[in-house]
Scaffold this active site. Sequence first.
Site, PDB file in Angstrom:
ATOM      1  N   GLU A 169     -40.018  35.389  41.995  1.00  0.00           N
ATOM      2  CA  GLU A 169     -38.991  35.100  41.062  1.00  0.00           C
ATOM      3  C   GLU A 169     -38.306  34.063  41.027  1.00  0.00           C
ATOM      4  O   GLU A 169     -38.124  33.210  40.115  1.00  0.00           O
ATOM      5  CB  GLU A 169     -38.023  36.216  40.752  1.00  0.00           C
ATOM      6  N   ARG A 173     -39.062  31.022  38.534  1.00  0.00           N
ATOM      7  CA  ARG A 173     -37.914  30.569  37.490  1.00  0.00           C
ATOM      8  C   ARG A 173     -37.090  29.262  37.897  1.00  0.00           C
ATOM      9  O   ARG A 173     -36.934  28.614  37.238  1.00  0.00           O
ATOM     10  CB  ARG A 173     -36.673  31.707  37.582  1.00  0.00           C
ATOM     11  N   ASP A 301     -53.077  40.232  39.651  1.00  0.00           N
ATOM     12  CA  ASP A 301     -53.442  38.751  39.670  1.00  0.00           C
ATOM     13  C   ASP A 301     -55.020  38.582  39.317  1.00  0.00           C
ATOM     14  O   ASP A 301     -55.711  39.530  39.843  1.00  0.00           O
ATOM     15  CB  ASP A 301     -52.890  38.012  40.703  1.00  0.00           C
ATOM     16  N   GLU A 412     -45.618  38.222  26.439  1.00  0.00           N
ATOM     17  CA  GLU A 412     -46.950  38.299  26.398  1.00  0.00           C
ATOM     18  C   GLU A 412     -47.812  38.536  25.169  1.00  0.00           C
ATOM     19  O   GLU A 412     -48.635  37.896  24.550  1.00  0.00           O
ATOM     20  CB  GLU A 412     -47.426  39.366  27.246  1.00  0.00           C
TER      21      GLU A 412
END
Length: 577
Positions: A169, A173, A301, A412
């Site tokens: 994160e 970010r 992934d 998404e």
Amino acid sequence: MARSRSSSSSSKFRYCNPSYYLKRPKRLALLLIVFVSATFFVWDRQTLVREHEVEVSKLTDEVHRLRDMLEEFKSKAVPNDPVEMHRREKVKEAMVHAWSSYERYAWGNDELQPQSKDGVNSFGGLGATLIDSLDTLYIMGLDEQFQRAREWVANSLDFNKDYDASVFETTIRVVGGLLSAYDLSRDNVFLEKARDIADRLLPAWDTTTGIPYNVINLARGNAHNPGWAGGQSILADSGTEQLEFIALSQRTGDPKYQEKVEKVIVALNKTFPADGLLPIYINPDTATGSYSTITFGAMGDRDMWETSMKGLLSLIRRSMPSSFAYICEKNGDSLTDKMDELACFAPGMLALGSSDYGPDEAKKFLSLAEELAWTCYSFYQSTPTKLAGENYFFNPGQDMTVGTSWNILRPETVNTGVKDNKMQSFFLAETLKYLYLLFSPPTVIPLDEWVFNTEAHPLRIVNRNDANLAALEGQHKPVIKIRSRKTGRLGDDKPDIIMISFLEMDRRVSLQFLTEKRAARPNPSFQFYISTIGSPKPIGSFFILFFPWPWHLPCYKYTPLILKVYDFFVLRNIGKC
């Protein structure tokens, strides 16, 4: 003594007397050979230089012609659609509303709690929403808000926190947000802050295999994996942090960031499964997958594309009676008829990837992409609120049913939402940015020049050739300027990169044409570089690296020359040397 000096002097000049060579035919023949060879050598070099000058002149004309074509193409801008302009402005108004509330009630905190009108530090007090929003503010042309945020980053942002941060994160970010702000504004304060936080994250990669731990204390550097992951590393964390750290190495010139994250790919490749499907948990000591779920949704992934695509096809099923295509989850040898809304990135991925296949395979993947996109659309259409749930189950005869029935405005598939007491930072970083760009001209963030990270932070694409050109140019850094307050900022001040390569019979010589467009120079000049073997030698306004041509070797006659100016391609021959 005088006679001796006279005799010595005459002996020196005897080699200039023709009679000397007439009496010695072998030496005469040697002299003629040397003379003819020198004449041919000088003639050959002069001819080569002249022909090179002619070719450079032709190439210069070609570059100017293509440049004029490019400028003409740019001048034919597609007129703004009034409907799209209106929608774009509405998205911008939503951004201003959300940002103003954050400024008023939660300034400097990680997230805004809109119902209680206060802030909360969900990420250790790193200003997550502020950093996540920097590029969105810049792209939308909200200069005053961007400058206030910039001042907070410069004067108040402190990463020395005794806090166990998520490496993933924080990377997507904070590192991604700062690098994007740097690429857009070229303000070094963002690059220095990105380096600071990246240095604090790097010890997470100090494992046996190089696969990182997922949690690290920002002040002490202690890294570990969360207890709920059973001591394992999460694939999605380890496999998606390469973009930011490689970008940081490219911008700082320090290779340590790239070296750390690329070890992950090397380690995974050594134990890559035959079906191309890795589970969501990876052992950081052995780089092997644990017995865990394989999913294209949360915590999953993708890599090693072609192998993984074969594995993906094995997970495709279709529902009854409507035949919705969906991606199953796999655990061991069993499949679960469940698909996360997060997996709705897959249709776009497949559509883009299909272009690298032959016609038949491309058609197959593109068709599958369309089917999956229809399923994702139906996630939303199937609910009374028209908001998708977090995941869906597919049962025989029932098509799809909502699993987890809440929605946190994930981007998404872009959507609208309902009120709760947390404004996710990615709502400003991703959802509003993607909505804004959907209704903007493609020149706002050209997708052949920028790539978005997981948190929708655009990073300028830098490849090795661009890096070489930047070195020759003295690290010239392009600046994105304001084009229109309606459309935000457009990347119009970038250097025009024209790459030319030509191949010889037994060596590669790369010819790179770099044009630079500066605001202070309305009629930019061209700078030319021929990168070969040797040292640079100036010829007029050109800088050419020459190497001694081995004249005993055959010269290239019809060397292919590929000239690329953005979307223009020219294939031609440069003739004989």
